[in-house]
Design an enzyme around this catalytic site. Structure first.
Site, PDB file in Angstrom:
ATOM      1  N   LYS A 667       0.788  -1.168   0.072  1.00 25.70           N
ATOM      2  CA  LYS A 667      -0.055  -0.054  -0.009  1.00 25.70           C
ATOM      3  C   LYS A 667       1.099   1.032  -0.084  1.00 25.70           C
ATOM      4  O   LYS A 667       1.953   1.358   0.665  1.00 25.70           O
ATOM      5  CB  LYS A 667      -1.002  -0.092   1.216  1.00 25.70           C
ATOM      6  CG  LYS A 667      -1.984  -1.108   1.058  1.00 25.70           C
ATOM      7  CD  LYS A 667      -3.090  -0.740   2.277  1.00 25.70           C
ATOM      8  CE  LYS A 667      -4.389  -1.503   2.073  1.00 25.70           C
ATOM      9  NZ  LYS A 667      -5.114  -1.432   3.355  1.00 25.70           N
ATOM     10  N   MET A 716      -2.720 -11.702  -0.676  1.00 27.57           N
ATOM     11  CA  MET A 716      -3.956 -12.571  -0.788  1.00 27.57           C
ATOM     12  C   MET A 716      -4.279 -12.673  -2.217  1.00 27.57           C
ATOM     13  O   MET A 716      -4.885 -11.586  -2.981  1.00 27.57           O
ATOM     14  CB  MET A 716      -4.877 -11.959   0.126  1.00 27.57           C
ATOM     15  CG  MET A 716      -4.467 -11.729   1.531  1.00 27.57           C
ATOM     16  SD  MET A 716      -3.892 -13.217   2.656  1.00 27.57           S
ATOM     17  CE  MET A 716      -5.521 -13.578   2.734  1.00 27.57           C
ATOM     18  N   ASP A 760     -15.494  -1.806  11.169  1.00 27.67           N
ATOM     19  CA  ASP A 760     -15.767  -1.863   9.884  1.00 27.67           C
ATOM     20  C   ASP A 760     -15.664  -3.476   9.372  1.00 27.67           C
ATOM     21  O   ASP A 760     -15.019  -3.721   8.321  1.00 27.67           O
ATOM     22  CB  ASP A 760     -14.808  -0.996   9.005  1.00 27.67           C
ATOM     23  CG  ASP A 760     -15.486  -0.796   7.873  1.00 27.67           C
ATOM     24  OD1 ASP A 760     -16.581  -1.061   7.537  1.00 27.67           O
ATOM     25  OD2 ASP A 760     -14.685  -0.193   6.793  1.00 27.67           O
ATOM     26  N   ARG A 764     -15.981  -6.840   2.256  1.00 30.83           N
ATOM     27  CA  ARG A 764     -14.988  -5.969   1.546  1.00 30.83           C
ATOM     28  C   ARG A 764     -13.724  -6.056   2.352  1.00 30.83           C
ATOM     29  O   ARG A 764     -12.786  -5.543   1.694  1.00 30.83           O
ATOM     30  CB  ARG A 764     -15.757  -4.857   1.067  1.00 30.83           C
ATOM     31  CG  ARG A 764     -15.971  -3.819   2.292  1.00 30.83           C
ATOM     32  CD  ARG A 764     -16.717  -2.649   1.806  1.00 30.83           C
ATOM     33  NE  ARG A 764     -17.168  -2.121   3.085  1.00 30.83           N
ATOM     34  CZ  ARG A 764     -18.301  -2.331   3.741  1.00 30.83           C
ATOM     35  NH1 ARG A 764     -18.984  -3.079   3.280  1.00 30.83           N
ATOM     36  NH2 ARG A 764     -18.610  -1.618   4.950  1.00 30.83           N
TER      37      ARG A 764
HETATM   38  O1  ACK Z   1     -10.679  -7.097  -4.281  1.00 32.36           O
HETATM   39  P1  ACK Z   1      -9.323  -6.741  -4.653  1.00 32.36           P
HETATM   40  O2  ACK Z   1      -8.586  -7.180  -5.561  1.00 32.36           O
HETATM   41  O3  ACK Z   1      -8.433  -6.928  -3.034  1.00 32.36           O
HETATM   42  O4  ACK Z   1      -9.100  -5.159  -4.636  1.00 32.36           O
HETATM   43  C1  ACK Z   1      -8.531  -4.666  -3.354  1.00 32.36           C
HETATM   44  C2  ACK Z   1      -7.546  -3.489  -3.681  1.00 32.36           C
HETATM   45  O5  ACK Z   1      -6.328  -4.035  -3.238  1.00 32.36           O
HETATM   46  C3  ACK Z   1      -7.991  -2.132  -2.675  1.00 32.36           C
HETATM   47  O6  ACK Z   1      -7.898  -2.699  -1.352  1.00 32.36           O
HETATM   48  C4  ACK Z   1      -6.491  -5.451  -2.807  1.00 32.36           C
HETATM   49  N1  ACK Z   1      -5.853  -5.716  -1.763  1.00 32.36           N
HETATM   50  C5  ACK Z   1      -5.758  -5.119  -0.594  1.00 32.36           C
HETATM   51  N2  ACK Z   1      -4.757  -5.765   0.104  1.00 32.36           N
HETATM   52  C6  ACK Z   1      -4.333  -6.966  -0.634  1.00 32.36           C
HETATM   53  C7  ACK Z   1      -3.422  -7.975  -0.217  1.00 32.36           C
HETATM   54  N3  ACK Z   1      -2.824  -7.937   0.992  1.00 32.36           N
HETATM   55  N4  ACK Z   1      -3.453  -8.785  -1.152  1.00 32.36           N
HETATM   56  C8  ACK Z   1      -3.961  -8.940  -2.176  1.00 32.36           C
HETATM   57  N5  ACK Z   1      -4.884  -7.747  -2.603  1.00 32.36           N
HETATM   58  C9  ACK Z   1      -4.971  -6.978  -1.825  1.00 32.36           C
HETATM   59  C10 ACK Z   1      -8.005  -5.634  -2.598  1.00 32.36           C
END
Ligand code: ACK
Length: 981
Positions: A667, A716, A760, A764
């Site tokens: 991030k 993730m 929260d 999501r």
């Molecule tokens: O639904 P997504 O693909 O999964 O879109 C959101 C986006 O960033 C904004 O939050 C993705 N995201 C956030 N943290 C992670 C993480 N640790 N690994 C993979 N995707 C992430 C999230």
């Protein structure tokens, strides 16, 4: 002498006449004996036509029968005999054959062909003319030497009359009517015989004489061969045994009967073709290539089954094509098969040191039905390449090999350890094709787990006021045991006041006890994962105060001794206190740290609490306390995956010195940020950095010393849960969904144990990795809500995600773990409806109003009743009545252990799924399920009673409507007062 044929017209004329008749007047043979007969093989004993030269039969008297030469229709010379002394009286002319050997025949046949002149057609005959002659025979053992004829020895066979006699006109027309007569003679017993023809005044020409016997021919019947057989007995049938033809086997002894007519009768028994042979043209012939026959029988050869071939004739079975196999027990008629492909979609649900593996059937079963699964457990250190088989005490439920179901639970794994499971689908031919076997691999890391309870405690010694104890390490320490907590109290005190000791090793001495008193004691071990469960209570007693039971003499001695001892001890203690004060406030503590608690209030050591980074004067201090500073050069950004409140979210790789490269999410804080924004941005890292749990997103570190400022977390693969579920609508099994929910609840339990309120919690804000493990993310304080697009301003000014938030948090910002439990209920609804928006398109204001009036979301389609009940519990208006996360985890664990309970659904057929349930109208609804019915009850005590019953004994949950009714009756008694939510 008058000849039946005008002899003077020469032999050739006779032959011509005969030929003429034979060739042109075949209708003559239409006499009864000449009807078409089955052709039985016969053996001639005599055939006058076969003789080329003179027959030299004996004729008596001399002017009787005369031998004449002629030719038959083929112009083959034949010999005939004639007599025609019709003009003279008292004729007695004999013609005797040569001696005929009987051979093996018992019954013989005599076939005579002759012509006979119609007496009426002969002019001037004086009434002596005859139209018959006689047939005689004489049996003898051998040929007679004498040529003299002894008529009286002969036996008459028959008088032979002509069916057709000829006239002068016939002669003129050149028609000679040939008669054929056959007579049976027998049974014969001597070696041979003579035949004799007696003429008593007829005009007759004996064209041919054939003597023969009949026999049953060589024949193959029912695959048995029967030899040529001569009927030996004129009366009865001859039983003949057949012998099986080549390449056949007797099923039942083959037999037939040969009749005296030379006919085979009554076939009994049969032979069957051997394997590799089939019956063709009364023989057993080899199966053609491409066909096979594996067993003895009458069946034809069968075509080779799929994926098999036979290249040669006479195949007993067909060989499998390359890469296809046949198991030992497979019949030859079965297609050749191959090992199955690997199981699909293996998912793991980790629960501390256990894991539930669940998978789908392989795409290709190899063409067989005998599919089973085998799970191999490997413990891996530093990647999948360095794995060794798991310890033997790892348990598989129900078992590891030969599983018919697509799930297994593996327990007793080590805590915080990497494991790889190879899930292989096998079938009856997998053992034959080791190289072709495929398996699915799933790697997991077990969670931290508290140690199991201490079970063995031994009393080493007791005195009046002390007890020494030792114990064995728990069976499953699940990590390094940091210390043991020993809790003890006087039995009488009933735990209202107790003492706690910490022991580093497996022994302790409890001192300062009262003499002659019973104590109860419990021990629990602690690892980095926290305390394990306490042992059961062990009871010990100190020794009685013996001083009071002594005699006064002795007691005086003892008293002096005790006083001196006490004095010495006091002196030592005094000395010790002085020295220890003097020596820098006692550097080394006693290993057994001892603390006292009154009124049962015990602050558990070992469980950390969350520290609010805002309590730090300088928030960057908090970041550096809880998060590791990373060097930006260790991070490689690959691509942008999303947008956050403060900047982009990217995926990339982190390579720390002497560590394996790993995938991470990064991030970033966008350029031009304010100080406040930077603080808020990093606050999330300060919070996340305090957590260490498999269901909480793990912070790898932060970059604050260079730009851009970054927060680096584990990656993730499947992104956020809401979009993931929407993408895979209706694709997961109940147990997979419950597995995900269990993970989230476990993470939330950890957070609530640490005193952290998320505020929260929503799908999501849950991230999903490639193993379907769900982790709670998005931490912050007020920022969390500012960041959330779902958050809306309330009348009191705060920004709140209305649909997910408990009424008290909306109304007066009362955020607690109980309000998180409400949100968990909404998240549960989101999961079970595959990412549906809670309350659909209702406005926030309408949602607040509806919830306040007691409306609740209805069960998602096909939602298990137990899960809907859990949602309703989470949405209790009174927050203290909502389940704690610990309870939620245990409910979900029970559901996972009893997947059958997930089959009872909460759906009602009549209700549209996008309509809120109003509790006051629910009584009128006909409830299909226990959950629905429970809603209908509208009673808090009852719902609790139900929850208790359900979760502690889900197996016994009623399944039919009748059972529901019984259940209702059962529960209605303890709940007399109904109360609305
Ligand atoms: O639904 P997504 O693909 O999964 O879109 C959101 C986006 O960033 C904004 O939050 C993705 N995201 C956030 N943290 C992670 C993480 N640790 N690994 C993979 N995707 C992430 C999230």
């Amino acid at each position: 002498m008058f000849f039946p044929l005008p002899i003077s017209t020469s032999f050739s004329f006779l032959c011509l006449l005969l030929l003429h008749r034979l060739l042109l007047h075949s209708y003559i043979f239409s006499s009864p004996l000449s009807l078409p007969q089955p052709v039985f093989p016969t053996v001639n004993l005599l055939d006058s036509k076969a003789s080329q030269g003179e027959l030299r039969w004996l004729s008596y008297p001399l002017h009787g029968w005369e031998e004449i030469s002629g030719v038959d229709e083929h112009y083959t010379p034949i010999r005939t005999f004639q007599v025609c002394n019709v003009m003279e009286f008292s004729q007695n002319n004999w013609l005797r054959t040569n001696w005929i050997s009987r051979r093996s025949a018992v019954k013989i046949y005599v076939e005579l062909k002759f012509t006979l002149r119609d007496c009426n057609s002969i002019p001037l005959v004086l009434g002596t003319c005859k139209e018959t002659f006689n047939l005689w025979y004489l049996e003898t053992e051998e040929r007679e030497q004498e040529s003299r004829f002894r008529e009286h020895q002969f036996s008459k066979i028959d008088t032979i009359a002509a069916d057709e006699s000829f006239t002068q006109m016939d002669l003129g027309d050149r028609i000679l009517k040939l008669n054929t007569e056959v007579r049976e003679v027998g049974p014969m017993s001597k070696k041979g015989f003579y035949l004799a023809f007696q003429d008593v005044g007829a005009c007759v020409a004996l064209v041919s004489v054939r003597v023969y016997f009949k026999m049953c021919p060589l024949i193959v019947r029912n695959l048995a061969s029967f030899p040529e057989t001569v009927p030996t007995d004129s009366q009865s049938l001859v039983e003949v045994r057949g012998s099986c033809v080549n390449h056949s086997k007797e099923e039942e002894s083959p037999r037939m009967y040969c009749s005296t007519e030379g006919e085979w009768l009554v076939p009994i028994g049969k032979c069957l073709c051997n394997p590799g042979y089939e019956e063709r043209a009364s023989a057993c012939q080899m199966c053609r290539p491409g066909f096979y026959k594996s067993a003895v029988g009458n069946a034809e050869c069968s075509k080779c089954p799929p994926h098999s071939v036979s290249h040669h004739e006479g195949a007993l079975s067909c060989a499998c094509e390359k890469n296809y196999f046949r198991a030992d027990e497979d019949p030859a008629s079965m297609a050749c098969t191959r090992p199955p492909s690997a199981p699909r979609n293996v998912i793991s649900v980790i629960n501390e040191t256990s894991v539930i593996l669940d998978w789908s059937w392989p795409e290709d079963t190899g063409g067989r039905r005998d599919l089973f699964f085998t799970v191999l457990c490997k413990r891996c250190v530093g990647g999948v390449l360095r794995c060794e088989p798991c310890r033997s005490n790892v348990r598989f439920l129900p078992w590891a090999a030969g599983l018919r179901n697509t799930t297994v639970t593996v327990t007793d794994l080590l805590a915080h350890t990497n494991y790889t499971f190879e899930v292989e689908a096998q079938n009856g031919v997998s053992g034959m094709a080791v190289a072709m076997r495929q398996y699915a691999v799933v790697s997991i890391t077990t969670n931290q787990a508290a140690p199991s309870p201490v079970t063995v405690i031994r009393k080493e010694s007791t005195s009046r006021n002390s007890i020494s104890l030792s114990w064995l390490e728990p069976e499953r320490p699940n990590g390094i045991i940091l210390d043991y907590e020993v809790k003890y109290y006087e039995k009488q005190e009933q735990e209202t006041s107790y003492t706690i000791l910490r022991a580093k090793g497996c022994n302790v001495t409890l001192s300062g006890l009262k003499a002659d008193t019973a104590y109860l004691l419990q021990i629990r071990a602690r690892t980095a994962a926290g305390y394990g469960a306490s042992s059961r209570s062990f009871e010990f007693e100190t020794s009685p105060d013996s001083a009071f039971s002594m005699s006064s003499e002795n007691s005086q001695v003892v008293l002096i001794a005790v006083s001196s001892a006490v004095a010495i001890i006091l002196l030592i203690v005094l000395l010790y206190v002085v020295i220890s004060r003097f020596c820098c406030h006692s550097k080394s503590k006693h290993p057994d740290e001892k603390r006292h608690f009154g009124n049962g209030h015990l602050r558990l050591p070992g469980i950390r609490t969350y520290v609010d980074p805002h309590t730090y004067e300088d928030p960057s201090q908090a970041v550096h306390e809880f998060a590791k500073e990373l060097d930006a050069s260790c991070i490689a950004i690959d691509k942008v995956v999303g947008a956050g409140e403060f900047g982009e979210v990217c995926s990339g790789r982190l390579k720390l010195p002497s560590k394996k490269e790993m995938c991470v999410a990064i991030k970033t804080l966008k350029a031009g940020y304010t100080d406040k924004q930077r603080r808020e941005f990093l606050a999330e890292a300060s919070i996340m950095g305090q957590f260490d749990h498999p269901n909480i997103i793990r912070l790898e570190g932060v970059v604050t010393r260079s730009k851009p400022v970054m927060i680096v977390t584990e990656y993730m693969e499947n992104g956020s849960l809401d979009s993931f579920l929407r993408k895979h609508d209706a694709q997961f099994t109940g147990i997979q969904l419950v597995g995900m929910l269990r993970g989230i609840a476990s993470g939330m339990k950890y957070l609530s144990d640490m005193g952290y309120v998320h505020r929260d919690l929503a799908a999501r804000n849950i991230l999903v990795n490639s193993n379907l493990v769900c982790k709670v993310s998005d931490f912050g304080l007020s920022r969390v809500l500012e960041d959330d697009p779902e958050a809306a301003y309330t009348t009191r000014g705060g920004k709140i995600p209305i649909r997910w938030t408990a009424p008290e948090a909306i109304a007066y910002r009362k955020f607690t773990s109980s309000s998180d439990a409400w949100s968990y209920g909404i998240l549960l609804w989101e999961v079970m409806s595959y990412g549906e928006r809670p309350y659909w398109e209702m406005s926030n204001q309408d949602v607040i109003k509806a919830v306040d009036e007691g409306y609740r979301l209805p069960p998602p389609m096909d939602c298990p009743a137990a899960l809907y009940q859990l949602m309703l519990d989470c949405w209790q208006k009174e927050r203290n009545n909502r389940p704690k996360f610990e309870h939620i985890v245990s409910i979900l664990d029970k559901l996972i252990r009893n997947p059958g309970t997930l089959k009872i659904t909460a759906n009602t057929t009549s209700r549209p799924t996008n309509q809120l349930l109003e509790q006051s109208t629910s009584e009128a609804t006909s409830w299909d399920t226990v959950g629905d019915w429970m809603d209908g009850m509208r009673t808090l005590p009852c719902k609790e009673a139900f929850s208790g019953v359900c979760y502690s004994s889900c197996d016994t949950m009623p399944k039919t409507s009748t059972e529901h009714r019984d259940f209702q009756v059962l529960l209605s008694n303890p709940c007399p007062e109904f109360r609305a939510f």
